[in-house]
Design a protein around this motif. Structure first.
Motif, mmCIF file in Angstrom:
data_model
loop_
_atom_site.group_PDB
_atom_site.id
_atom_site.type_symbol
_atom_site.label_atom_id
_atom_site.label_comp_id
_atom_site.label_asym_id
_atom_site.label_seq_id
_atom_site.Cartn_x
_atom_site.Cartn_y
_atom_site.Cartn_z
ATOM 1 N N THR A 63 -13.313 -12.408 -8.537
ATOM 2 C CA THR A 63 -12.047 -11.869 -9.030
ATOM 3 C C THR A 63 -11.962 -12.131 -10.527
ATOM 4 N N GLU B 74 -9.706 -13.653 -11.926
ATOM 5 C CA GLU B 74 -9.262 -15.032 -12.104
ATOM 6 C C GLU B 74 -10.427 -15.983 -12.290
ATOM 7 N N ARG C 217 -19.980 -16.425 -6.934
ATOM 8 C CA ARG C 217 -19.162 -15.291 -6.510
ATOM 9 C C ARG C 217 -19.974 -14.006 -6.526
ATOM 10 N N GLN D 173 -12.999 -4.431 -15.218
ATOM 11 C CA GLN D 173 -11.639 -4.884 -14.889
ATOM 12 C C GLN D 173 -11.157 -6.008 -15.803
#
Length: 238
Positions: free
Chosen positions: A68, A70, A37, A99
């Motif tokens: 993300t 997640e 990612r 985050q």
């Protein structure tokens, strides 16, 4: 057991992207399920367009899924990659990490193995400082840092950075073969350590009773508990 490894990185002109692919490949070779990612770009198009290599890389990797939060919840282990920026991680990766406060408060980042890799233009351009800076984040998370250390010839061949794989030099040609092999080893080591942890740790090699901790000479340690509650054997004292 199949462990889940998230390789999350930022790369402007492609060097860290190549390292991330190698880390992901190494983890996969150890049987891990891997998510590769990239974090979101924060720089404006006007800045990217001023550097042709930056623009080419941004366009070439647009199809790679964006990271993300997640992905952090999903993973059993993490590998983070970033170019060095004045001895610290790039703002793009730091913004992503910032985050993760919710997962941190819930304890969902604790006890997960993590490793880091980087690149710099100059030999003393901040590679070690960047990885150590990321370590401060991992300490707050309660994560388990898994550096490559000096545990394989690939580390020495790539220049000998025990903190994490680092590419040094201009990004024109990308990482050399030795650096990519060190990155593959780092990913493989991360996956293998994670597998051992999830399977209950290591058994004591000298026949002692403990699992989860490696005995050094078979002497019993008082007041120390193994990962699974067994008695620990260590060297003569601490």
């Amino acid at each position: 057991m199949t462990v889940k490894v998230a390789v999350i990185y930022y790369s402007s002109t492609g060097t860290v992207h190549a390292l991330a692919q190698a880390v992901a490949g190494g983890a996969a070779s150890a049987g891990a399920e891997v998510r590769l990612r990239r974090v979101a770009e924060l720089a404006p198009d006007s800045a990217i367009d001023e550097n042709p290599r930056w623009r080419r890389h941004a366009d070439a990797t647009a199809s790679i899924a964006a990271a993300t939060i997640e992905d952090l919840a999903w993973a059993d282990a993490f590998a983070f990659g970033t170019p060095t920026r004045f001895g610290a991680p790039a703002a793009q990766l730091k913004q992503f990490i910032d985050q993760a406060g919710g997962l941190w408060r819930e304890g969902k980042l604790a006890d997960k193995p993590v490793t880091a890799f980087t690149s710099a233009y100059n030999r003393h351009g901040g590679s070690e400082a960047t990885i150590l800076s990321l370590g401060n984040v991992f300490y707050h998370w309660g994560a388990l840092i898994v550096p490559p250390g000096f545990t394989d010839p690939a580390v020495y061949a790539a220049g000998g950075n025990p903190y994490g794989t680092s590419m040094t030099g201009p990004a024109t040609d990308g990482p050399d073969a030795a650096t990519l092999e060190a990155a593959r080893y780092q990913g493989r080591r991360l996956a293998e350590v994670t597998t051992r942890l999830l399977e209950g740790g290591r058994t004591v090699p000298d026949g002692g009773a403990a699992t989860g901790v490696t005995a050094l000479d078979g002497d019993a340690a008082t007041g120390v508990t193994a990962l699974d509650g067994g008695a620990v054997t260590v060297s003569q004292g601490v």
